[in-house]
Design an enzyme around this catalytic site. Sequence first.
Site, PDB file in Angstrom:
ATOM      1  CG  HIS A  75      -3.009   2.856   5.966  1.00  0.00           C
ATOM      2  ND1 HIS A  75      -1.777   2.845   5.366  1.00  0.00           N
ATOM      3  CD2 HIS A  75      -3.202   4.103   6.453  1.00  0.00           C
ATOM      4  CE1 HIS A  75      -1.223   4.062   5.464  1.00  0.00           C
ATOM      5  NE2 HIS A  75      -2.073   4.843   6.124  1.00  0.00           N
TER       6      HIS A  75
ATOM      7  CG  HIS B  41      -1.876   1.155   1.257  1.00  0.00           C
ATOM      8  ND1 HIS B  41      -2.142   1.828   2.415  1.00  0.00           N
ATOM      9  CD2 HIS B  41      -2.566   1.802   0.277  1.00  0.00           C
ATOM     10  CE1 HIS B  41      -2.967   2.832   2.152  1.00  0.00           C
ATOM     11  NE2 HIS B  41      -3.240   2.824   0.859  1.00  0.00           N
TER      12      HIS B  41
HETATM   13 FE1  FES Z   1       0.118  -1.050   4.739  1.00  0.00          FE
HETATM   14 FE2  FES Z   1      -1.245   1.148   4.219  1.00  0.00          FE
HETATM   15  S1  FES Z   1       0.888   0.923   4.317  1.00  0.00           S
HETATM   16  S2  FES Z   1      -2.008  -0.799   4.667  1.00  0.00           S
END
Ligand code: FES
Length: 72
Positions: free
Chosen positions: A36, A17
């Site tokens: 997140h 992500h």
């Molecule tokens: Fe891992 Fe956003 S950096 S869920």
Amino acid sequence: VLRRKDDFVAYSAVCTHLGCLVKWAGPQKEFLCPCHAAVFDAEGRVVSGPAPADLPPYRVKEIGEVVYVAAS
Ligand code: FES
């Protein structure tokens, strides 16, 4: 690096992500991202959350009692 029943597997610990480091949650047998809440299974596949891709695998080779890990 995970030790399975008969071998080892390795994945990048960088969440796909936004780059936080995932942690192995042994009881759930999943990688969890603390930033997140992305969840990856024991094969590095996205289970839930905002991660757009699986954790990249690394090559693993066992020679004797030594485990070598290299980026694929
Ligand atoms: Fe891992 Fe956003 S950096 S869920």
